[in-house]
Scaffold this motif. Structure first.
Motif, PDB file in Angstrom:
ATOM      1  N   GLY A 299      39.884 -98.348 -63.214  1.00 26.43           N
ATOM      2  CA  GLY A 299      39.539 -98.749 -61.841  1.00 26.43           C
ATOM      3  C   GLY A 299      38.310 -97.886 -61.434  1.00 26.43           C
ATOM      4  O   GLY A 299      37.842 -98.078 -60.309  1.00 26.43           O
ATOM      5  N   LYS A 300      37.421 -97.105 -62.471  1.00 29.75           N
ATOM      6  CA  LYS A 300      36.100 -96.440 -62.007  1.00 29.75           C
ATOM      7  C   LYS A 300      35.085 -97.227 -62.622  1.00 29.75           C
ATOM      8  O   LYS A 300      33.570 -96.614 -62.344  1.00 29.75           O
ATOM      9  N   ALA A 301      35.160 -98.684 -63.012  1.00 26.93           N
ATOM     10  CA  ALA A 301      33.793 -99.290 -63.279  1.00 26.93           C
ATOM     11  C   ALA A 301      34.106-100.870 -63.462  1.00 26.93           C
ATOM     12  O   ALA A 301      35.391-101.189 -63.851  1.00 26.93           O
ATOM     13  N   VAL A 302      32.895-101.401 -63.208  1.00 25.95           N
ATOM     14  CA  VAL A 302      33.021-102.922 -63.332  1.00 25.95           C
ATOM     15  C   VAL A 302      32.194-103.170 -64.563  1.00 25.95           C
ATOM     16  O   VAL A 302      31.057-102.817 -64.551  1.00 25.95           O
ATOM     17  N   PHE A 303      32.853-104.092 -65.627  1.00 28.63           N
ATOM     18  CA  PHE A 303      31.866-104.629 -66.623  1.00 28.63           C
ATOM     19  C   PHE A 303      31.606-106.088 -66.230  1.00 28.63           C
ATOM     20  O   PHE A 303      32.533-106.961 -65.801  1.00 28.63           O
ATOM     21  N   GLU A 304      30.354-106.318 -66.521  1.00 28.12           N
ATOM     22  CA  GLU A 304      29.760-107.579 -66.153  1.00 28.12           C
ATOM     23  C   GLU A 304      28.974-108.192 -67.594  1.00 28.12           C
ATOM     24  O   GLU A 304      28.258-107.458 -68.206  1.00 28.12           O
ATOM     25  N   VAL A 305      29.215-109.533 -67.775  1.00 29.32           N
ATOM     26  CA  VAL A 305      28.599-109.966 -68.972  1.00 29.32           C
ATOM     27  C   VAL A 305      27.710-111.197 -68.327  1.00 29.32           C
ATOM     28  O   VAL A 305      28.098-112.083 -67.481  1.00 29.32           O
ATOM     29  N   TYR A 306      26.203-111.108 -68.747  1.00 32.78           N
ATOM     30  CA  TYR A 306      25.205-111.930 -68.486  1.00 32.78           C
ATOM     31  C   TYR A 306      24.738-112.794 -69.880  1.00 32.78           C
ATOM     32  O   TYR A 306      24.628-112.134 -70.881  1.00 32.78           O
ATOM     33  N   THR A 307      24.822-114.215 -69.587  1.00 34.91           N
ATOM     34  CA  THR A 307      24.326-114.882 -70.782  1.00 34.91           C
ATOM     35  C   THR A 307      23.251-115.790 -70.468  1.00 34.91           C
ATOM     36  O   THR A 307      23.032-116.131 -69.136  1.00 34.91           O
ATOM     37  N   SER A 308      22.406-116.299 -71.300  1.00 33.41           N
ATOM     38  CA  SER A 308      21.495-117.397 -71.322  1.00 33.41           C
ATOM     39  C   SER A 308      21.865-118.703 -71.907  1.00 33.41           C
ATOM     40  O   SER A 308      22.430-118.526 -72.930  1.00 33.41           O
ATOM     41  N   LYS A 309      21.176-119.722 -71.710  1.00 34.68           N
ATOM     42  CA  LYS A 309      21.114-121.003 -72.276  1.00 34.68           C
ATOM     43  C   LYS A 309      20.713-120.811 -73.904  1.00 34.68           C
ATOM     44  O   LYS A 309      21.011-121.405 -74.731  1.00 34.68           O
ATOM     45  N   THR A 310      19.730-119.931 -74.019  1.00 33.69           N
ATOM     46  CA  THR A 310      19.275-119.499 -75.364  1.00 33.69           C
ATOM     47  C   THR A 310      20.068-118.664 -76.424  1.00 33.69           C
ATOM     48  O   THR A 310      19.725-118.548 -77.664  1.00 33.69           O
ATOM     49  N   GLY A 311      21.096-118.289 -75.761  1.00 32.81           N
ATOM     50  CA  GLY A 311      22.153-117.325 -76.580  1.00 32.81           C
ATOM     51  C   GLY A 311      22.051-115.909 -76.369  1.00 32.81           C
ATOM     52  O   GLY A 311      22.740-115.152 -77.026  1.00 32.81           O
ATOM     53  N   THR A 312      20.964-115.423 -75.532  1.00 37.77           N
ATOM     54  CA  THR A 312      20.813-113.946 -75.416  1.00 37.77           C
ATOM     55  C   THR A 312      22.019-113.551 -74.457  1.00 37.77           C
ATOM     56  O   THR A 312      22.571-114.348 -73.667  1.00 37.77           O
TER      57      THR A 312
ATOM     58  N   SER B 114      22.754-114.926 -79.957  1.00 36.23           N
ATOM     59  CA  SER B 114      23.607-115.866 -80.730  1.00 36.23           C
ATOM     60  C   SER B 114      24.826-115.982 -79.885  1.00 36.23           C
ATOM     61  O   SER B 114      25.935-116.215 -80.605  1.00 36.23           O
ATOM     62  N   TRP B 115      25.088-115.766 -78.451  1.00 36.47           N
ATOM     63  CA  TRP B 115      26.271-116.016 -77.722  1.00 36.47           C
ATOM     64  C   TRP B 115      26.579-117.501 -77.929  1.00 36.47           C
ATOM     65  O   TRP B 115      25.854-118.496 -77.701  1.00 36.47           O
ATOM     66  N   GLU B 116      27.898-117.460 -77.987  1.00 41.57           N
ATOM     67  CA  GLU B 116      28.663-118.761 -77.976  1.00 41.57           C
ATOM     68  C   GLU B 116      29.838-118.896 -76.969  1.00 41.57           C
ATOM     69  O   GLU B 116      30.453-117.933 -77.028  1.00 41.57           O
ATOM     70  N   GLU B 117      30.148-119.849 -76.210  1.00 37.87           N
ATOM     71  CA  GLU B 117      31.352-119.987 -75.485  1.00 37.87           C
ATOM     72  C   GLU B 117      32.665-120.278 -76.361  1.00 37.87           C
ATOM     73  O   GLU B 117      32.315-121.064 -77.318  1.00 37.87           O
ATOM     74  N   ALA B 118      33.638-119.492 -76.479  1.00 38.34           N
ATOM     75  CA  ALA B 118      34.893-119.920 -76.887  1.00 38.34           C
ATOM     76  C   ALA B 118      35.299-121.096 -76.475  1.00 38.34           C
ATOM     77  O   ALA B 118      35.700-121.465 -75.325  1.00 38.34           O
ATOM     78  N   VAL B 119      35.810-121.808 -77.584  1.00 38.66           N
ATOM     79  CA  VAL B 119      36.683-123.105 -77.076  1.00 38.66           C
ATOM     80  C   VAL B 119      38.198-122.717 -77.002  1.00 38.66           C
ATOM     81  O   VAL B 119      38.639-121.949 -77.864  1.00 38.66           O
ATOM     82  N   GLU B 120      38.761-123.314 -75.956  1.00 38.31           N
ATOM     83  CA  GLU B 120      40.045-123.159 -75.922  1.00 38.31           C
ATOM     84  C   GLU B 120      40.769-123.602 -77.240  1.00 38.31           C
ATOM     85  O   GLU B 120      40.694-124.587 -77.410  1.00 38.31           O
ATOM     86  N   MET B 121      41.732-122.806 -77.654  1.00 37.51           N
ATOM     87  CA  MET B 121      42.562-123.053 -78.754  1.00 37.51           C
ATOM     88  C   MET B 121      43.740-124.298 -78.297  1.00 37.51           C
ATOM     89  O   MET B 121      44.325-123.962 -77.289  1.00 37.51           O
ATOM     90  N   ALA B 122      44.061-125.030 -79.163  1.00 41.97           N
ATOM     91  CA  ALA B 122      45.149-126.033 -79.169  1.00 41.97           C
ATOM     92  C   ALA B 122      46.379-125.163 -78.854  1.00 41.97           C
ATOM     93  O   ALA B 122      46.446-124.210 -79.769  1.00 41.97           O
ATOM     94  N   GLU B 123      47.315-125.501 -78.493  1.00 39.16           N
ATOM     95  CA  GLU B 123      48.719-124.889 -78.374  1.00 39.16           C
ATOM     96  C   GLU B 123      49.706-125.340 -79.284  1.00 39.16           C
ATOM     97  O   GLU B 123      50.847-125.165 -79.176  1.00 39.16           O
TER      98      GLU B 123
END
Length: 67
Positions: free
Chosen positions: A21-34, A54-63
């Motif tokens: 509870g003592k910190a917030v983590f934030e993720v920033y991404t760009s369209k170029t993958g940074t 080389s950031w890529e969004e994860a695709v939801e796994m099929a159930e």
């Protein structure tokens, strides 16, 4: 964060509260993958924890088969 937007064209993607509870983590991404992960403490100090490319969004796994 303005510097990430201006220099790297990164925008906020996600955030989460540390289990302590003592910190917030934030993720920033760009369209170029940074990407950048920031940590902001309850005192207001912000640190870059990690950055990369080389950031890529994860695709939801099929159930599996539906009954």
């Amino acid at each position: 964060m303005k510097a990430l937007a201006d220099k790297y064209k990164e925008a906020p993607r996600a955030l989460g509260l540390a289990s302590s509870g003592k910190a917030v983590f934030e993720v920033y991404t760009s369209k170029t993958g940074t990407w950048t992960i920031l940590m902001t403490t309850t005192t207001g100090m912000t640190c870059i924890m990690a950055a990369g490319h080389s950031w890529e969004e994860a695709v939801e796994m099929a159930e599996g088969p539906q009954a």
